[in-house]
Design a protein around this motif. Structure first.
Motif, PDB file in Angstrom:
ATOM      1  N   ALA A   1       0.871  -1.304  -0.063  1.00 49.66           N
ATOM      2  CA  ALA A   1      -0.295   0.045   0.037  1.00 49.66           C
ATOM      3  C   ALA A   1       0.992   1.201   0.161  1.00 49.66           C
ATOM      4  O   ALA A   1       0.608   2.194  -0.726  1.00 49.66           O
ATOM      5  CB  ALA A   1      -1.007   0.087   1.139  1.00 49.66           C
ATOM      6  N   TYR A   2       1.770   1.251   0.679  1.00 46.96           N
ATOM      7  CA  TYR A   2       2.943   2.406   0.659  1.00 46.96           C
ATOM      8  C   TYR A   2       3.608   2.597  -0.480  1.00 46.96           C
ATOM      9  O   TYR A   2       3.652   3.709  -1.128  1.00 46.96           O
ATOM     10  CB  TYR A   2       4.082   1.921   1.845  1.00 46.96           C
ATOM     11  CG  TYR A   2       4.858   3.345   1.713  1.00 46.96           C
ATOM     12  CD1 TYR A   2       4.892   4.449   2.269  1.00 46.96           C
ATOM     13  CD2 TYR A   2       6.163   3.084   0.944  1.00 46.96           C
ATOM     14  CE1 TYR A   2       5.978   5.613   2.241  1.00 46.96           C
ATOM     15  CE2 TYR A   2       6.954   3.832   0.768  1.00 46.96           C
ATOM     16  CZ  TYR A   2       6.961   5.155   1.445  1.00 46.96           C
ATOM     17  OH  TYR A   2       7.913   6.148   1.251  1.00 46.96           O
ATOM     18  N   VAL A   3       4.063   1.439  -1.261  1.00 45.21           N
ATOM     19  CA  VAL A   3       4.706   1.611  -2.386  1.00 45.21           C
ATOM     20  C   VAL A   3       3.672   2.030  -3.430  1.00 45.21           C
ATOM     21  O   VAL A   3       3.978   3.063  -4.144  1.00 45.21           O
ATOM     22  CB  VAL A   3       5.159   0.246  -2.923  1.00 45.21           C
ATOM     23  CG1 VAL A   3       5.736   0.210  -4.509  1.00 45.21           C
ATOM     24  CG2 VAL A   3       6.398  -0.244  -1.959  1.00 45.21           C
ATOM     25  N   CYS A   4       2.263   1.605  -3.570  1.00 46.30           N
ATOM     26  CA  CYS A   4       1.393   2.238  -4.395  1.00 46.30           C
ATOM     27  C   CYS A   4       1.127   3.550  -4.267  1.00 46.30           C
ATOM     28  O   CYS A   4       0.924   4.334  -5.052  1.00 46.30           O
ATOM     29  CB  CYS A   4       0.258   1.499  -4.302  1.00 46.30           C
ATOM     30  SG  CYS A   4       0.312  -0.479  -5.089  1.00 46.30           S
ATOM     31  N   THR A   5       1.241   4.056  -3.239  1.00 43.23           N
ATOM     32  CA  THR A   5       0.644   5.547  -2.863  1.00 43.23           C
ATOM     33  C   THR A   5       1.798   6.555  -2.882  1.00 43.23           C
ATOM     34  O   THR A   5       1.752   7.551  -3.283  1.00 43.23           O
ATOM     35  CB  THR A   5       0.049   5.645  -1.312  1.00 43.23           C
ATOM     36  OG1 THR A   5      -0.755   4.776  -1.274  1.00 43.23           O
ATOM     37  CG2 THR A   5      -0.338   6.910  -0.953  1.00 43.23           C
ATOM     38  N   ASN A   6       3.123   5.946  -2.684  1.00 40.75           N
ATOM     39  CA  ASN A   6       4.286   6.747  -2.453  1.00 40.75           C
ATOM     40  C   ASN A   6       5.408   6.893  -3.575  1.00 40.75           C
ATOM     41  O   ASN A   6       6.350   7.449  -3.142  1.00 40.75           O
ATOM     42  CB  ASN A   6       4.814   6.969  -0.876  1.00 40.75           C
ATOM     43  CG  ASN A   6       3.496   7.130   0.139  1.00 40.75           C
ATOM     44  OD1 ASN A   6       3.391   8.281   0.349  1.00 40.75           O
ATOM     45  ND2 ASN A   6       3.161   6.215   0.701  1.00 40.75           N
ATOM     46  N   GLU A   7       5.428   5.825  -4.272  1.00 35.32           N
ATOM     47  CA  GLU A   7       6.437   5.459  -5.196  1.00 35.32           C
ATOM     48  C   GLU A   7       6.106   5.622  -6.624  1.00 35.32           C
ATOM     49  O   GLU A   7       5.760   4.426  -7.007  1.00 35.32           O
ATOM     50  CB  GLU A   7       7.136   4.344  -4.811  1.00 35.32           C
ATOM     51  CG  GLU A   7       7.827   4.214  -3.282  1.00 35.32           C
ATOM     52  CD  GLU A   7       8.903   3.165  -3.083  1.00 35.32           C
ATOM     53  OE1 GLU A   7       9.095   2.444  -3.975  1.00 35.32           O
ATOM     54  OE2 GLU A   7       9.028   3.105  -1.807  1.00 35.32           O
ATOM     55  N   PRO A   8       6.002   6.878  -7.187  1.00 34.66           N
ATOM     56  CA  PRO A   8       5.357   6.700  -8.602  1.00 34.66           C
ATOM     57  C   PRO A   8       6.433   5.952  -9.727  1.00 34.66           C
ATOM     58  O   PRO A   8       5.906   5.637 -10.608  1.00 34.66           O
ATOM     59  CB  PRO A   8       5.432   8.100  -8.920  1.00 34.66           C
ATOM     60  CG  PRO A   8       6.130   8.573  -7.991  1.00 34.66           C
ATOM     61  CD  PRO A   8       6.280   7.956  -6.667  1.00 34.66           C
ATOM     62  N   GLY A   9       7.745   5.742  -9.028  1.00 38.54           N
ATOM     63  CA  GLY A   9       8.464   4.967  -9.773  1.00 38.54           C
ATOM     64  C   GLY A   9       8.547   3.384  -9.866  1.00 38.54           C
ATOM     65  O   GLY A   9       9.337   2.636 -10.683  1.00 38.54           O
TER      66      GLY A   9
ATOM     67  N   SER B   1      13.981   4.074   1.518  1.00 40.90           N
ATOM     68  CA  SER B   1      12.589   4.859   2.375  1.00 40.90           C
ATOM     69  C   SER B   1      12.652   4.072   3.528  1.00 40.90           C
ATOM     70  O   SER B   1      13.272   2.919   3.864  1.00 40.90           O
ATOM     71  CB  SER B   1      11.604   4.376   1.260  1.00 40.90           C
ATOM     72  OG  SER B   1      11.340   3.066   1.570  1.00 40.90           O
ATOM     73  N   ALA B   2      12.028   4.881   4.417  1.00 41.73           N
ATOM     74  CA  ALA B   2      11.888   4.276   5.866  1.00 41.73           C
ATOM     75  C   ALA B   2      10.993   3.064   5.820  1.00 41.73           C
ATOM     76  O   ALA B   2      10.663   2.317   6.571  1.00 41.73           O
ATOM     77  CB  ALA B   2      11.093   5.371   6.744  1.00 41.73           C
ATOM     78  N   ALA B   3       9.910   3.047   4.806  1.00 44.15           N
ATOM     79  CA  ALA B   3       8.936   1.775   4.694  1.00 44.15           C
ATOM     80  C   ALA B   3       9.694   0.736   4.313  1.00 44.15           C
ATOM     81  O   ALA B   3       9.437  -0.448   5.096  1.00 44.15           O
ATOM     82  CB  ALA B   3       7.918   2.212   3.538  1.00 44.15           C
ATOM     83  N   VAL B   4      10.781   0.936   3.525  1.00 44.91           N
ATOM     84  CA  VAL B   4      11.684  -0.561   3.067  1.00 44.91           C
ATOM     85  C   VAL B   4      12.315  -0.771   4.549  1.00 44.91           C
ATOM     86  O   VAL B   4      12.219  -2.120   5.059  1.00 44.91           O
ATOM     87  CB  VAL B   4      12.652  -0.218   2.191  1.00 44.91           C
ATOM     88  CG1 VAL B   4      13.954  -1.409   2.181  1.00 44.91           C
ATOM     89  CG2 VAL B   4      12.332  -0.113   1.006  1.00 44.91           C
ATOM     90  N   LYS B   5      12.778   0.053   5.347  1.00 46.56           N
ATOM     91  CA  LYS B   5      13.502  -0.241   6.771  1.00 46.56           C
ATOM     92  C   LYS B   5      12.512  -0.916   7.745  1.00 46.56           C
ATOM     93  O   LYS B   5      12.659  -2.016   8.425  1.00 46.56           O
ATOM     94  CB  LYS B   5      14.226   0.878   7.325  1.00 46.56           C
ATOM     95  CG  LYS B   5      15.447   1.228   6.348  1.00 46.56           C
ATOM     96  CD  LYS B   5      16.014   2.675   7.063  1.00 46.56           C
ATOM     97  CE  LYS B   5      16.945   3.153   6.279  1.00 46.56           C
ATOM     98  NZ  LYS B   5      16.990   3.124   4.801  1.00 46.56           N
ATOM     99  N   THR B   6      11.188  -0.398   7.659  1.00 53.60           N
ATOM    100  CA  THR B   6      10.074  -0.983   8.778  1.00 53.60           C
ATOM    101  C   THR B   6       9.748  -2.387   7.925  1.00 53.60           C
ATOM    102  O   THR B   6       9.540  -3.120   9.029  1.00 53.60           O
ATOM    103  CB  THR B   6       8.920  -0.119   8.557  1.00 53.60           C
ATOM    104  OG1 THR B   6       9.199   1.207   9.267  1.00 53.60           O
ATOM    105  CG2 THR B   6       7.735  -0.572   9.537  1.00 53.60           C
TER     106      THR B   6
END
Length: 110
Positions: free
Chosen positions: A36-44, A78-83
């Motif tokens: 969900a984070y990737v879809c919302t925050n990573e347009p690449g 990204s912090a999301a990857v670390k989490t």
């Protein structure tokens, strides 16, 4: 004959791993949050999918296509990857295997 090979700057990767059975639900929740984070925050991130093996539900494959090296770099920092890694990695039976691929053909352009 024309082959669909994608943009030469795109990065196509696969990650595969197996989690401990007792941590399956925790890892599934972390996967859903992460995607969900990737879809919302990573347009690449042109494609980010998580597949669960049917016969062995503790085994997973992530399939991703990054627009370019910069998109991959942004994702990795990204912090999301670390989490996500903080939840996933301690629950894996072995280290996650990351493999980069080159697209040689497809039935549709990604």
């Amino acid at each position: 004959m024309t082959y669909i090979q994608g943009n030469p700057g795109e990065i196509r990767e696969l990650a595969r791993y197996e989690v401990r059975p007792e941590s399956l639900e925790q890892c599934l929740a972390a996967m859903h949050d992460f995607v969900a984070y990737v879809c919302t925050n990573e347009p690449g991130a042109m494609r980010y999918e998580v597949w669960q093996e049917s016969e062995h539900p503790t085994r997973f494959v992530h399939i991703f296509v990054w627009r370019d090296a910069e998109a991959n770099k942004i994702h990795g920092k990204s912090a999301a990857v670390k989490t996500f890694a903080g939840t996933l990695y301690p629950n894996c039976i072995a280290p996650v295997e990351f493999i980069e691929y080159r697209q040689i053909d497809a039935n549709v352009a990604v």
